[in-house]
Design an enzyme around this catalytic site. Structure first.
Site, PDB file in Angstrom:
ATOM      1  N   TYR A 109       0.860  -1.194   0.000  1.00  0.00           N
ATOM      2  CA  TYR A 109       0.000   0.000   0.000  1.00  0.00           C
ATOM      3  C   TYR A 109       0.889   1.235   0.000  1.00  0.00           C
ATOM      4  O   TYR A 109       1.869   1.315   0.742  1.00  0.00           O
ATOM      5  CB  TYR A 109      -0.896   0.013   1.246  1.00  0.00           C
ATOM      6  CG  TYR A 109      -1.740   1.263   1.380  1.00  0.00           C
ATOM      7  CD1 TYR A 109      -3.054   1.286   0.917  1.00  0.00           C
ATOM      8  CD2 TYR A 109      -1.225   2.422   1.967  1.00  0.00           C
ATOM      9  CE1 TYR A 109      -3.827   2.431   1.031  1.00  0.00           C
ATOM     10  CE2 TYR A 109      -1.996   3.567   2.079  1.00  0.00           C
ATOM     11  CZ  TYR A 109      -3.294   3.570   1.610  1.00  0.00           C
ATOM     12  OH  TYR A 109      -4.057   4.716   1.714  1.00  0.00           O
ATOM     13  N   GLU A 198      -3.883   7.447  -3.938  1.00  0.00           N
ATOM     14  CA  GLU A 198      -3.794   6.168  -3.239  1.00  0.00           C
ATOM     15  C   GLU A 198      -3.540   5.043  -4.234  1.00  0.00           C
ATOM     16  O   GLU A 198      -4.295   4.882  -5.198  1.00  0.00           O
ATOM     17  CB  GLU A 198      -5.095   5.903  -2.475  1.00  0.00           C
ATOM     18  CG  GLU A 198      -5.075   4.629  -1.650  1.00  0.00           C
ATOM     19  CD  GLU A 198      -6.368   4.421  -0.883  1.00  0.00           C
ATOM     20  OE1 GLU A 198      -6.326   4.400   0.346  1.00  0.00           O
ATOM     21  OE2 GLU A 198      -7.423   4.295  -1.544  1.00  0.00           O
TER      22      GLU A 198
END
Length: 387
Positions: A109, A198
């Site tokens: 991530y 993101e």
């Protein structure tokens, strides 16, 4: 402002970030021609909506061949996806994205966003890619690493770049690629006025290459006037119609699920008004800030916007007149109420500039308007009135 995944990946590609080959399809007629551009033997079909949780709702599918891809893409068009972010009404799929499938070795991530508490850019790195980052933060916070970059610098220093990617334990070419990606995300945030980027998941494939497998980007509405290339990416199909209408009148409006419509001047006062409605056991139907210097026409538009929501059972108007004059607001409310034949309870609390004149206009309107002495009194009266 939100954009679709395929648009975010185009921007990533423009800034040199690694993404898979893919095509976006806007109609069933385009499918066969566009998928011929892809070279992979397996494909990922993704519904393009402004909401997370697509995979669990059937909006992301791994397809083994082009024949099945054609069939599944046609099925996905027009499908309504219901996720934890869409609400029970869901969102209708009006475009799909098809990309070449990746052989995933590991998932990570990576994101960057504006940290308003420190006025810095925060990079968040985690080894738990593909998962809900809020859940990871709650259950295993040690697996999340945050690095904050001072905006006064010209981007992350070498030391900061090392910190951001250190949790991934990359080496050699992977590490070089990851550092280059971090620089690209920083450049996008600054040069495109993004507020959030993101990448989840960021993957390493079986060829040991780093790829941005999914991408989400949000942009600062207040800076969009200087980013016409970003404004072109706006998809009105993904926005609440009432919010689109509000933007035409320069009103800050967000639709909610409650039954008490709110009209307030000032974001802080609007939040306080919503809070006190909840304190008395009801839910606000909207956030609506008419601004400090709203005209009579603007107030009229705001009033009609609230009443267009079928869930609204009563309205609370809470105005503190500073720049805004209470008599101007009162006249706008009276005109709008008469025009739409107001049939729900209305409570008005006025304070500040010309509040006496405003109250007089309301009293002489022959409308069933309840006056309140303060915010506490106003909330109590509107909650009682809708009961």
């Amino acid at each position: 402002m939100n954009i679709h995944e395929h648009q975010a990946k185009d921007i990533l590609r423009e800034f040199g970030a690694p993404v898979s080959n893919g095509v976006v399809i806007f109609s069933i007629e385009e499918i066969e021609k566009k998928i011929s551009e892809l070279k992979s033997k397996e494909y990922v079909l993704k519904a393009q909506i402004h909401a997370g949780g697509r995979g669990k709702a059937g909006g992301v599918k791994l397809i083994k061949n082009k024949s099945d891809l054609n069939i599944e893409a046609k099925k996905m068009f027009g499908k309504t996806l219901i996720t934890h972010q869409t609400g029970p009404e869901g969102k209708k799929v009006k475009r799909v994205y098809i990309e070449e499938a990746s052989d995933i070795l590991k998932e990570f991530y990576l994101s960057c966003l504006i940290d308003r508490d420190t006025s810095k850019i925060a990079f968040i790195s985690s080894t738990e890619g593909g998962m809900d980052i809020e859940k990871v933060a709650k259950e295993t916070p040690e697996k999340i690493f945050t690095t904050k970059i001072d905006l006064k610098t010209n981007g992350p220093s070498d030391e900061e770049l090392e910190k951001i990617v250190s949790i991934f334990k990359f080496e050699n070419e992977q590490k070089t690629s990851a550092i280059k990606l971090v620089k690209s995300l920083y450049d996008i945030l600054i040069k495109k006025d993004a507020s959030l980027i993101e990448i989840n998941p960021l993957i390493v494939n079986k060829s040991n290459k780093i790829i941005c497998l999914d991408a989400k980007m949000n942009f600062d509405d207040n800076a969009i006037f200087r980013r016409p290339e970003i404004l072109k990416l706006r998809d009105f199909n993904e926005e609440e119609p009432a919010e689109i209408e509000a933007s035409k009148h320069d009103l800050a409006y967000i639709k909610l699920n409650g039954s008490i419509g709110c009209m307030v001047n000032g974001a802080g006062l609007a939040m306080a008004t919503m809070d006190i409605i909840k304190l008395y056991g009801q839910e606000p139907a909207n956030f609506l800030d008419v601004g400090g210097g709203a005209s009579k026409d603007k107030v009229n538009a705001a009033f009609k916007l609230i009443l267009a929501d079928d869930n609204v059972k009563g309205i609370l108007i809470n105005i503190f007149g500073g720049i805004m004059r209470c008599d101007v607001l009162a006249q706008g409310v009276v005109d709008a109420a008469k025009e739409v034949n107001l049939s729900v309870p209305l409570v008005v609390r006025l304070a500040g500039t010309n509040f006496k004149e405003g109250k007089e206009i309301l009293d002489k309107s022959n409308l069933k308007i309840l006056s309140a002495s303060d915010l506490n009194d106003a909330a109590k009266k509107i909650v009682e009135a809708i009961k």
